[in-house]
Design a protein around this motif. Structure first.
Motif, PDB file in Angstrom:
ATOM      1  N   ILE A   4       2.434   0.721 -66.522  1.00 36.17           N
ATOM      2  CA  ILE A   4       1.676   1.324 -65.425  1.00 36.17           C
ATOM      3  C   ILE A   4       1.928   0.491 -64.174  1.00 36.17           C
ATOM      4  O   ILE A   4       1.765  -0.735 -64.215  1.00 36.17           O
ATOM      5  N   VAL A   5       2.357   1.142 -63.088  1.00 36.77           N
ATOM      6  CA  VAL A   5       2.479   0.422 -61.810  1.00 36.77           C
ATOM      7  C   VAL A   5       1.352   0.860 -60.892  1.00 36.77           C
ATOM      8  O   VAL A   5       0.840   1.978 -61.000  1.00 36.77           O
ATOM      9  N   GLY A   6       0.959  -0.052 -59.990  1.00 35.45           N
ATOM     10  CA  GLY A   6      -0.072   0.280 -59.009  1.00 35.45           C
ATOM     11  C   GLY A   6      -1.472   0.330 -59.594  1.00 35.45           C
ATOM     12  O   GLY A   6      -2.334   1.057 -59.090  1.00 35.45           O
ATOM     13  N   PHE A   7      -1.701  -0.438 -60.653  1.00 32.88           N
ATOM     14  CA  PHE A   7      -3.072  -0.583 -61.154  1.00 32.88           C
ATOM     15  C   PHE A   7      -3.888  -1.220 -60.027  1.00 32.88           C
ATOM     16  O   PHE A   7      -3.354  -1.985 -59.234  1.00 32.88           O
ATOM     17  N   PRO A   8      -5.199  -0.902 -59.906  1.00 36.51           N
ATOM     18  CA  PRO A   8      -6.017  -1.455 -58.815  1.00 36.51           C
ATOM     19  C   PRO A   8      -5.791  -2.959 -58.612  1.00 36.51           C
ATOM     20  O   PRO A   8      -5.795  -3.711 -59.590  1.00 36.51           O
ATOM     21  N   GLU A   9      -5.581  -3.321 -57.375  1.00 32.91           N
ATOM     22  CA  GLU A   9      -5.391  -4.729 -56.951  1.00 32.91           C
ATOM     23  C   GLU A   9      -4.081  -5.341 -57.421  1.00 32.91           C
ATOM     24  O   GLU A   9      -3.917  -6.553 -57.379  1.00 32.91           O
ATOM     25  N   GLU A  10      -3.117  -4.533 -57.864  1.00 30.53           N
ATOM     26  CA  GLU A  10      -1.799  -5.072 -58.204  1.00 30.53           C
ATOM     27  C   GLU A  10      -1.061  -5.413 -56.909  1.00 30.53           C
ATOM     28  O   GLU A  10      -0.852  -4.540 -56.068  1.00 30.53           O
ATOM     29  N   THR A  11      -0.672  -6.685 -56.753  1.00 28.38           N
ATOM     30  CA  THR A  11       0.080  -7.104 -55.562  1.00 28.38           C
ATOM     31  C   THR A  11       1.575  -7.022 -55.866  1.00 28.38           C
ATOM     32  O   THR A  11       1.967  -6.823 -57.024  1.00 28.38           O
ATOM     33  N   GLU A  12       2.385  -7.235 -54.831  1.00 27.25           N
ATOM     34  CA  GLU A  12       3.837  -7.259 -55.012  1.00 27.25           C
ATOM     35  C   GLU A  12       4.223  -8.361 -56.015  1.00 27.25           C
ATOM     36  O   GLU A  12       5.101  -8.164 -56.857  1.00 27.25           O
ATOM     37  N   GLU A  13       3.500  -9.481 -55.949  1.00 21.37           N
ATOM     38  CA  GLU A  13       3.787 -10.583 -56.868  1.00 21.37           C
ATOM     39  C   GLU A  13       3.470 -10.181 -58.318  1.00 21.37           C
ATOM     40  O   GLU A  13       4.232 -10.487 -59.242  1.00 21.37           O
ATOM     41  N   VAL A  73      10.136  -7.235 -68.064  1.00 16.51           N
ATOM     42  CA  VAL A  73      11.118  -6.226 -68.498  1.00 16.51           C
ATOM     43  C   VAL A  73      12.496  -6.866 -68.635  1.00 16.51           C
ATOM     44  O   VAL A  73      13.213  -6.641 -69.620  1.00 16.51           O
ATOM     45  N   THR A  74      12.852  -7.689 -67.662  1.00 19.94           N
ATOM     46  CA  THR A  74      14.138  -8.377 -67.710  1.00 19.94           C
ATOM     47  C   THR A  74      14.243  -9.241 -68.963  1.00 19.94           C
ATOM     48  O   THR A  74      15.276  -9.264 -69.637  1.00 19.94           O
ATOM     49  N   ALA A  75      13.155  -9.913 -69.304  1.00 17.53           N
ATOM     50  CA  ALA A  75      13.166 -10.791 -70.473  1.00 17.53           C
ATOM     51  C   ALA A  75      13.288 -10.003 -71.779  1.00 17.53           C
ATOM     52  O   ALA A  75      13.976 -10.432 -72.699  1.00 17.53           O
ATOM     53  N   VAL A  76      12.645  -8.839 -71.864  1.00 18.02           N
ATOM     54  CA  VAL A  76      12.615  -8.110 -73.140  1.00 18.02           C
ATOM     55  C   VAL A  76      13.893  -7.316 -73.391  1.00 18.02           C
ATOM     56  O   VAL A  76      14.405  -7.284 -74.501  1.00 18.02           O
ATOM     57  N   GLU A  77      14.426  -6.676 -72.366  1.00 20.53           N
ATOM     58  CA  GLU A  77      15.543  -5.723 -72.495  1.00 20.53           C
ATOM     59  C   GLU A  77      15.154  -4.551 -73.388  1.00 20.53           C
ATOM     60  O   GLU A  77      15.372  -4.571 -74.599  1.00 20.53           O
ATOM     61  N   TYR A  78      14.579  -3.544 -72.776  1.00 20.50           N
ATOM     62  CA  TYR A  78      14.083  -2.385 -73.520  1.00 20.50           C
ATOM     63  C   TYR A  78      15.192  -1.368 -73.817  1.00 20.50           C
ATOM     64  O   TYR A  78      16.039  -1.104 -72.972  1.00 20.50           O
ATOM     65  N   GLY A  79      15.119  -0.806 -74.997  1.00 17.73           N
ATOM     66  CA  GLY A  79      16.038   0.266 -75.378  1.00 17.73           C
ATOM     67  C   GLY A  79      15.563   1.603 -74.842  1.00 17.73           C
ATOM     68  O   GLY A  79      16.348   2.545 -74.687  1.00 17.73           O
ATOM     69  N   SER A  80      14.266   1.703 -74.589  1.00 14.72           N
ATOM     70  CA  SER A  80      13.724   2.901 -73.953  1.00 14.72           C
ATOM     71  C   SER A  80      12.338   2.567 -73.441  1.00 14.72           C
ATOM     72  O   SER A  80      11.737   1.578 -73.875  1.00 14.72           O
ATOM     73  N   ALA A  81      11.830   3.351 -72.484  1.00 13.49           N
ATOM     74  CA  ALA A  81      10.493   3.042 -71.954  1.00 13.49           C
ATOM     75  C   ALA A  81       9.937   4.219 -71.165  1.00 13.49           C
ATOM     76  O   ALA A  81      10.688   5.064 -70.678  1.00 13.49           O
ATOM     77  N   PHE A  82       8.634   4.255 -71.065  1.00 16.94           N
ATOM     78  CA  PHE A  82       7.939   5.247 -70.254  1.00 16.94           C
ATOM     79  C   PHE A  82       7.155   4.487 -69.189  1.00 16.94           C
ATOM     80  O   PHE A  82       6.478   3.513 -69.504  1.00 16.94           O
ATOM     81  N   SER A  83       7.255   4.942 -67.933  1.00 17.07           N
ATOM     82  CA  SER A  83       6.509   4.250 -66.886  1.00 17.07           C
ATOM     83  C   SER A  83       5.795   5.266 -66.003  1.00 17.07           C
ATOM     84  O   SER A  83       6.311   6.356 -65.753  1.00 17.07           O
ATOM     85  N   PHE A  84       4.611   4.888 -65.567  1.00 15.24           N
ATOM     86  CA  PHE A  84       3.727   5.811 -64.856  1.00 15.24           C
ATOM     87  C   PHE A  84       3.094   5.120 -63.661  1.00 15.24           C
ATOM     88  O   PHE A  84       2.868   3.917 -63.683  1.00 15.24           O
ATOM     89  N   LYS A  85       2.740   5.936 -62.654  1.00 10.42           N
ATOM     90  CA  LYS A  85       1.884   5.425 -61.587  1.00 10.42           C
ATOM     91  C   LYS A  85       0.457   5.464 -62.103  1.00 10.42           C
ATOM     92  O   LYS A  85       0.067   6.438 -62.759  1.00 10.42           O
ATOM     93  N   GLU A 107      -0.648   5.064 -52.324  1.00 16.85           N
ATOM     94  CA  GLU A 107       0.273   5.925 -53.064  1.00 16.85           C
ATOM     95  C   GLU A 107       1.751   5.579 -52.794  1.00 16.85           C
ATOM     96  O   GLU A 107       2.560   5.559 -53.728  1.00 16.85           O
ATOM     97  N   ASP A 108       2.100   5.301 -51.520  1.00 14.31           N
ATOM     98  CA  ASP A 108       3.517   5.031 -51.224  1.00 14.31           C
ATOM     99  C   ASP A 108       3.971   3.719 -51.869  1.00 14.31           C
ATOM    100  O   ASP A 108       5.122   3.567 -52.274  1.00 14.31           O
ATOM    101  N   GLU A 109       3.050   2.787 -51.987  1.00 10.55           N
ATOM    102  CA  GLU A 109       3.315   1.516 -52.663  1.00 10.55           C
ATOM    103  C   GLU A 109       3.605   1.789 -54.155  1.00 10.55           C
ATOM    104  O   GLU A 109       4.552   1.278 -54.731  1.00 10.55           O
TER     105      GLU A 109
END
Ligand code: SAH
Ligand code: SF4
Ligand code: F3S
Length: 437
Positions: free
Chosen positions: A304-313, A322-334, A351-353
């Motif tokens: 999930i991206v953009g959970f309340p109070e998620e900063t760029e950091e 994600v880089t560390a795990v190397e996923y074979g497949s994934a689902f991602s949502f706002k 929303e644009d963030e």
């Protein structure tokens, strides 16, 4: 002779809904209904709905709007809403869309025939209880019709985790497991009907406790069914991944080397606010242990991206994980605000963030997915063939890593499990040649 009535079921959401829809179709089969692929000639329309994100719930109302004309032309047409929107909104659905005759929550499907009978002459029926009994045991037995080589089998339902963003604990109720002997019986029945691969389902499938040795115990039990060739399970929570289940990945030949293990985010601050009850480090350690047991394990996840109070950091921490795990497949949502969940009350990310972060995350995930798929070229895999492909003489199936594999060959049937050498990798699938058996 009475002509059969026609039932149209439209399924939204997760695989558990797919399984439930099959079982509802079978239950209504006992009432003289056969399924149809089109709502236009149906005597009953059933929407099996999902409430997980705002868009999912909205789709249901717009779909219902499209049936207004059908109902006007054919007043005896019955329209029902099942699934998680039914549970979350109950009678509100009939207020917003008065042509709905029937609303039934996910734990009450065994009452579907009797609820349907109650909707005669314009009467409405509603049931969103969480009864004690196992709904699947009370549904009519599954007919012995032949089936394809893969099937879902729900073994656990509900969730006690209460992640701050999620409606599932409210729509599906508390965690309940089906007793192992019932699951084994159903698996045997599926195998007799041609199934060779079973995916065990649960909102938190690895919290399964219908066997005294948990999900690992159930998997070992199912492995004894001779003609069952493959076992998978989904979805798991990192905190319920016990030692026995980790070990099963190394020991159990029929358990496929592919694991869907959602983490949602890589920042400990966000994980804490999500109430996930584990850190990013703990998740990575767990994957290390899993890969020690089964080095070729392909990982899959939800984000999930953009959970309340998620900063760029914070978002960068997700990218790093994600880089560390190397996923074979994934689902991602706002992140989507869900009424009644704790996170909906907190300061929201613009929303644009969210759009921007989703794009960046998906670009990384697609790159990883493709790299892992391309790395299969030159390797030998086992493919369970499911159906013919688009080209003449072509068959399609899945490898143990869940990659779609196309093979050009005579004499393969759906349900065959064969060794294949992978020769090339396309955008969504692999191509290979059959190895001598
Ligand atoms: N029981 C599973 C999955 C439940 S829902 C688990 O715990 O992993 C499937 C996925 O939908 C979740 O993993 C999460 O990534 C996503 N999801 C759930 N609620 C959401 C929300 N409010 N907004 C955006 N995505 C959400
Ligand atoms: Fe939802 Fe969390 Fe339960 Fe999964 S574990 S169903 S995300 S509350
Ligand atoms: Fe959706 Fe309910 Fe499944 S909300 S994801 S259908 S459990």
């Amino acid at each position: 002779m009475m002509t059969a009535k026609k039932l149209y079921i439209k399924t939204y959401g997760c695989q558990m809904n797919v399984y439930d829809s099959e079982r509802m179709a079978e239950a209504m089969g006992g009432e003289g209904y056969v399924t149809t692929d089109s709502p236009n000639d149906a005597d009953m329309i059933l929407l099996n709905t999902c409430h997980i994100r705002e868009k999912a719930a909205e789709k249901v109302y717009s779909e219902l709007g499209r049936y207004k004309g059908l109902k006007a032309d054919k007043p005896e047409l019955k329209i029902g809403v099942a699934g998680c929107v039914a549970q979350a909104e109950g009678a509100e659905i009939m207020r917003r869309q008065p042509m709905v005759d029937l609303v039934v929550g996910p734990q009450s499907y065994h009452k579907l025939p009797q609820l349907t009978a109650r909707t005669h002459n314009g009467a409405k029926a509603l049931d969103t209880d969480f009864p004690e009994e196992d709904k699947f045991e009370h549904l009519k037995g599954r007919p012995k019709a032949k089936r394809g080589p893969t099937a879902f089998l729900t073994v656990q339902e509900g969730c006690d985790k209460f992640c701050a963003f999620c409606v599932v604990p409210y729509t599906r109720g508390a965690e309940v497991s089906r007793p192992a002997e019932r699951v084994v019986r159903e698996a045997q029945d599926l195998v007799e009907r041609g199934v060779r691969e079973i995916t065990l389902l649960g909102q938190n499938v690895n919290a399964y406790h219908g066997h005294d040795r948990g999900l690992a115990g159930l998997i070992r039990e199912l492995s004894k069914i001779d003609e069952l060739k493959r076992i998978r399970f989904t979805t798991s929570h990192p905190n319920d991944m016990d030692d026995d289940l980790i070990a099963a990945h190394g020991e159990c030949e029929k358990l496929m080397p592919y694991l869907h293990l959602p983490v949602q985010a890589g920042s400990d601050k966000i994980l804490k606010r999500m109430n996930r009850q584990h850190t990013a480090e703990e998740y990575l350690k767990l994957i290390e242990r899993l890969r020690a047991a089964r080095p070729d394990l392909h990982m899959s996840g939800d984000f999930i991206v953009g959970f309340p109070e998620e900063t760029e950091e914070d978002f960068q921490a997700t990218m790093d994980l994600v880089t560390a795990v190397e996923y074979g497949s994934a689902f991602s949502f706002k992140y989507s605000e869900r009424p009644g969940t704790p996170a909906a009350e907190r300061p929201q990310v613009p929303e644009d963030e969210k759009d921007d972060r989703l794009q960046r995350l998906q670009a990384l995930l697609v790159k990883q997915q493709r790299a892992l798929q391309d790395a299969m070229v030159g390797r030998d895999v086992h493919v369970l063939f499911e159906k013919s492909g688009r080209l003449p003489g072509q068959m399609v199936g899945k490898s143990e890593y869940l990659h779609a594999v196309h093979v050009q060959a005579e004499g393969i049937s759906a349900g065959d499990l064969r060794a294949v050498r992978i020769e090339s990798s396309g955008p969504n699938s692999l191509k290979g040649v059959l190895l001598p058996s």
